[in-house]
Design a protein around this motif. Sequence first.
Motif, mmCIF file in Angstrom:
data_model
loop_
_atom_site.group_PDB
_atom_site.id
_atom_site.type_symbol
_atom_site.label_atom_id
_atom_site.label_comp_id
_atom_site.label_asym_id
_atom_site.label_seq_id
_atom_site.Cartn_x
_atom_site.Cartn_y
_atom_site.Cartn_z
ATOM 1 N N PRO A 23 0.723 -1.204 -0.124
ATOM 2 C CA PRO A 23 0.042 0.125 0.001
ATOM 3 C C PRO A 23 1.019 1.162 0.086
ATOM 4 O O PRO A 23 1.942 1.290 0.530
ATOM 5 N N PRO A 24 0.366 2.361 -0.701
ATOM 6 C CA PRO A 24 1.165 3.534 -0.652
ATOM 7 C C PRO A 24 1.919 4.045 0.687
ATOM 8 O O PRO A 24 2.894 4.382 0.543
ATOM 9 N N GLU A 25 1.118 4.050 1.744
ATOM 10 C CA GLU A 25 1.684 4.371 3.091
ATOM 11 C C GLU A 25 2.664 3.705 3.548
ATOM 12 O O GLU A 25 3.575 3.840 4.361
ATOM 13 N N LEU A 26 3.146 2.255 3.117
ATOM 14 C CA LEU A 26 3.984 1.561 3.471
ATOM 15 C C LEU A 26 5.211 1.749 2.595
ATOM 16 O O LEU A 26 6.372 0.971 2.880
ATOM 17 N N ARG A 27 4.860 2.174 1.158
ATOM 18 C CA ARG A 27 6.139 2.327 0.443
ATOM 19 C C ARG A 27 7.268 3.022 0.892
ATOM 20 O O ARG A 27 7.002 3.951 1.271
ATOM 21 N N PRO A 28 8.697 2.801 0.876
ATOM 22 C CA PRO A 28 9.472 3.645 1.133
ATOM 23 C C PRO A 28 9.709 4.681 0.154
ATOM 24 O O PRO A 28 9.320 4.705 -1.146
ATOM 25 N N HIS A 29 10.372 5.967 0.618
ATOM 26 C CA HIS A 29 10.221 7.111 -0.290
ATOM 27 C C HIS A 29 11.670 7.337 -0.529
ATOM 28 O O HIS A 29 12.433 7.395 0.432
ATOM 29 N N TYR A 30 12.341 7.565 -1.699
ATOM 30 C CA TYR A 30 13.674 7.829 -1.863
ATOM 31 C C TYR A 30 14.167 8.987 -2.691
ATOM 32 O O TYR A 30 13.047 9.498 -3.674
ATOM 33 N N SER A 31 15.045 9.589 -2.186
ATOM 34 C CA SER A 31 15.459 10.898 -3.205
ATOM 35 C C SER A 31 16.053 10.399 -4.502
ATOM 36 O O SER A 31 16.411 9.111 -4.511
ATOM 37 N N VAL A 32 16.321 11.055 -5.258
ATOM 38 C CA VAL A 32 16.953 10.780 -6.647
ATOM 39 C C VAL A 32 18.512 10.028 -6.350
ATOM 40 O O VAL A 32 18.487 9.123 -6.877
ATOM 41 N N THR A 33 19.117 10.655 -5.372
ATOM 42 C CA THR A 33 20.303 10.051 -5.040
ATOM 43 C C THR A 33 20.220 8.707 -4.431
ATOM 44 O O THR A 33 21.032 7.855 -4.680
#
Length: 121
Positions: A14-24
């Motif tokens: 689910p979207p709330e569990l996905r990790p969010h990454y910077s471009v780097t």
Amino acid sequence: MVGQLLASAYEIWPPELRPHYSVTELRRLSGITVEEVAAQLGLGRTAGYQAVRNRQIPARKLPNSDRWVVPEDVVAQMEAYDLANLPPAPLSEDGCRSPAPYCEREGPVSANEAVGEDDDA
């Protein structure tokens, strides 16, 4: 492209569990094999591939290949989810977090007593 491909494996969560990454961070994201993830999780090879097929472990099949790749941080993400979402085990009378694997009562226990029924019934 490699980081984005690997990060897209998280689409099964689910979207709330996905990790969010910077471009780097995306550029540095690397992958490992299903066997390596299974070993880290204490699963066998077959169980690891079954978890991938059941969409319990995020993975991507490499284009034009039979190989599956899992984001390297998947175990940490799964452990973080478990720690954040699993309720703590209740404390027993002796202060332990898990129930004792034995009955403290002296003597044998009948099958009826084990399910809460009286022998006299």
